[in-house]
Design a protein around this motif. Sequence first.
Motif, PDB file in Angstrom:
ATOM      1  N   PHE A 177       0.850  -1.192   0.000  1.00 50.46           N
ATOM      2  CA  PHE A 177       0.000   0.000   0.000  1.00 50.46           C
ATOM      3  C   PHE A 177       0.884   1.239   0.000  1.00 50.46           C
ATOM      4  N   ASP A 178       0.538   2.214  -0.803  1.00 45.55           N
ATOM      5  CA  ASP A 178       1.282   3.476  -0.882  1.00 45.55           C
ATOM      6  C   ASP A 178       0.771   4.397   0.229  1.00 45.55           C
ATOM      7  N   HIS A 179       1.501   4.438   1.336  1.00 45.84           N
ATOM      8  CA  HIS A 179       1.048   5.206   2.502  1.00 45.84           C
ATOM      9  C   HIS A 179       1.104   6.717   2.266  1.00 45.84           C
ATOM     10  N   ILE A 180       1.850   7.144   1.276  1.00 43.56           N
ATOM     11  CA  ILE A 180       1.954   8.589   1.009  1.00 43.56           C
ATOM     12  C   ILE A 180       0.832   9.059   0.084  1.00 43.56           C
ATOM     13  N   GLY A 181       0.572   8.302  -0.963  1.00 41.38           N
ATOM     14  CA  GLY A 181      -0.392   8.754  -1.967  1.00 41.38           C
ATOM     15  C   GLY A 181      -1.614   7.893  -2.141  1.00 41.38           C
ATOM     16  N   GLY A 182      -1.682   6.753  -1.435  1.00 39.61           N
ATOM     17  CA  GLY A 182      -2.832   5.877  -1.564  1.00 39.61           C
ATOM     18  C   GLY A 182      -2.713   4.909  -2.722  1.00 39.61           C
ATOM     19  N   GLY A 183      -3.514   3.856  -2.679  1.00 30.11           N
ATOM     20  CA  GLY A 183      -3.520   2.866  -3.739  1.00 30.11           C
ATOM     21  C   GLY A 183      -2.525   1.745  -3.489  1.00 30.11           C
ATOM     22  N   PHE A 184      -2.704   0.645  -4.216  1.00 31.41           N
ATOM     23  CA  PHE A 184      -1.901  -0.563  -4.033  1.00 31.41           C
ATOM     24  C   PHE A 184      -1.057  -0.854  -5.265  1.00 31.41           C
ATOM     25  N   TYR A 203      10.580   6.514  -7.331  1.00 37.63           N
ATOM     26  CA  TYR A 203       9.545   7.514  -7.035  1.00 37.63           C
ATOM     27  C   TYR A 203       9.010   7.368  -5.617  1.00 37.63           C
ATOM     28  N   TYR A 204       8.983   6.149  -5.092  1.00 38.48           N
ATOM     29  CA  TYR A 204       8.250   5.855  -3.859  1.00 38.48           C
ATOM     30  C   TYR A 204       9.108   5.843  -2.597  1.00 38.48           C
ATOM     31  N   VAL A 205      10.428   5.727  -2.707  1.00 39.96           N
ATOM     32  CA  VAL A 205      11.266   5.536  -1.521  1.00 39.96           C
ATOM     33  C   VAL A 205      11.872   6.857  -1.048  1.00 39.96           C
ATOM     34  N   PHE A 206      12.278   6.863   0.246  1.00 33.40           N
ATOM     35  CA  PHE A 206      12.816   8.073   0.865  1.00 33.40           C
ATOM     36  C   PHE A 206      14.062   7.750   1.675  1.00 33.40           C
ATOM     37  N   ALA A 207      14.938   8.748   1.759  1.00 33.39           N
ATOM     38  CA  ALA A 207      16.039   8.718   2.720  1.00 33.39           C
ATOM     39  C   ALA A 207      15.568   9.408   3.997  1.00 33.39           C
ATOM     40  N   CYS A 208      16.106   8.961   5.116  1.00 30.07           N
ATOM     41  CA  CYS A 208      15.690   9.476   6.422  1.00 30.07           C
ATOM     42  C   CYS A 208      15.839  10.998   6.492  1.00 30.07           C
ATOM     43  N   GLU A 209      17.024  11.480   6.123  1.00 31.62           N
ATOM     44  CA  GLU A 209      17.318  12.920   6.246  1.00 31.62           C
ATOM     45  C   GLU A 209      16.513  13.762   5.257  1.00 31.62           C
ATOM     46  N   VAL A 222       4.141  15.815   2.304  1.00 33.38           N
ATOM     47  CA  VAL A 222       5.075  14.821   1.769  1.00 33.38           C
ATOM     48  C   VAL A 222       4.628  14.381   0.376  1.00 33.38           C
ATOM     49  N   TYR A 223       3.329  14.235   0.191  1.00 37.30           N
ATOM     50  CA  TYR A 223       2.791  13.858  -1.117  1.00 37.30           C
ATOM     51  C   TYR A 223       3.144  14.907  -2.172  1.00 37.30           C
TER      52      TYR A 223
END
Length: 661
Positions: free
Chosen positions: A245-252, A329-335, A400-401
């Motif tokens: 599930f895409d917790h930032i933008g919704g949808g699977f 597109y979907y992943v993030f770095a902590c900082e 964030v989105y």
Amino acid sequence: MIKLRNHLKNQTSPYLLQHARHPIEWYPWCEEAFERAKKEDKPIFLSIGYSTCHWCHVMAHENFEDEEVAKELNQNYISIKVDREERPDIDSIYMTACVMFTGSGGWPASLFLTPDQKPFYAGTYFPKESAYGQIGFLDLLRALSKRWSQDRQNLIESAEELSGQLNKEQKTEKSKLSWQHLSLQAVRRFKVSFDEVNGGFGDAPKFPMAHNLMFLMEYYRVNRDRRALEMAEKTLVQMYRGGLFDHIGGGFSRYSTDPYFLVPHFEKMLYDNALLLMAYTQAYSITGKEIYREVVRKTAQYIQREMTDPYGGFYSAQDADSQGEEGKYYVFACEELTSLLGASAGRKFNEYFNITKEGNFEGNSIPNRLKDTGTEEMLQICGMEDEYSHTEPERLLPKVYAYRKQRYQLFLDDKILTSWNGLMIGAFARMYRIFGQDGYLSQAKAACEFLEKQRKEADSLFVSCRRGHCQGKGFLEDYAFYGFGLIELYGASLEPKYLEMAEGYCQKAWELFADQEKGGYFLYGTENESLIASQKETYDGAVPSGNSVMAYNLVKLWQITGKEGWREQAVRQLNFLSFFAEKYPEGQSFSLLAALLYQNPPEHIVGVLKEEKDLKRLQKMYGKEADLVALWEESEEYERINNRATLYICREGSCRPPVNL
């Protein structure tokens, strides 16, 4: 400006257009290509894929953009590109051939055919160079070209033999087992393969297979098998908590590459999200747990925001890749997020969505909530006033989105497929019945109006539409899935036109696709191009088969209208499908769902109404579960009692005396 070197430049399919600038002289599937193959005495290379397929992109970059490969193909082959979503008939036949050759299938599908379309070699992805025991595409092209020149007879004999197998019809008889027993067998097999810890069934990769969960929940409703509901709930919660599930933008996303539902294959497909919307809506209807409403809300918001055409239709898919990297597109770095949100808020956000310095995907993090409390505790928490949706991290999601949206580009396949739109129309209609939000009904109606407008302009139900151009006459899935959506839309709105349309399309499906002698429906019909084989798809894979959805439609039409003709067709279709359900019951979940519905019909309520407020009241009181029919004129059979709105309620084969609403 780059010159377009092949025959794909005038196509509307985004997938074909992705290959229009290749040095390969691609053709779409057309008579011109086959005539040229015959004239020049060359075999055909057939490549089947779709625009958001990661491994299709990889093979295209490694092979189809390569001048050396292009030279080999252009000299010794006629090359054809097919979008599997626009031509499910071609895809079905040649994917079956691929499985016969290799024991498995997938996309890209790579096949080599004689000029009369018969396959003599098949595979999926090939790297350019041979390595680690796998033949490279360039070596394969040279080897097959040599065999075509020196050992053609053996290749032709192989192609003839396989074509014969493709056309060999499996003898079908009515199962000796009852549908009740077949349903029990399926549930038992799901119990054996269920992953107690992570949810889902079997090992990785794990696909959502929402129709399996819908069947299990319906089985619970009918038989009160608590374990069936527990398996469905565990899976629904874990899919939501994980990175699927895409917790930032919704949808699977399409599926999970691991057992935990953490790392997905990042492409998002319209059909998955339609089926999952129905499954989560059903879970809320049964349990009343707020977590399921929240998932529906976020997923619907995603569809409305990113997957809806301005005129009402729904787009097909979003890509897994950005800038050539899967999931970027979907992943993030902590900082990255502490810089965006500030140290304190960013730290809380990272903790909430398990975004760490170590990461969980190639050094970065896929947002997820798998570290949360256990399933049961989380369900209890989310069964309250949904406290978690009001936390600070949840309130920061829009920021964030917006940041993610401008960070990288994500390719959108903006073609509108009739079949998948039918599923999404059905999903929004069901959501309206359960949640009562007018926007959901409006969305379903808008998509229906779009399809009808385009159908009238195309003078036929079409396969796909992009930027006003409609492509292809509809296949079984188009009629079956759109009919399904119309039946659901009638159930939500009680507007007779949708029921009339559903009956019309299901009758047309009978005329175009039905095997009226042996039962079942062919994938393509009398208005479609004739291919080397004519198949009846019955297996419920990533989406239910057209045959199983037709069974469901026929059952519903009989239960709503009471017409004996629909009941006869429903029984005939269920008898046909029972043969396959006996062999592999868990692969026939939508057929089993149709059979459960046939044997355990919902309440049937006819309301003879007077005012618009009567309709609203009828829907509010009975609309979530019962089959409703709204009448505005009295008849000999249905009269108003006391000159007031009157209900005629039938349940479990018996009817009660009429009562005022």
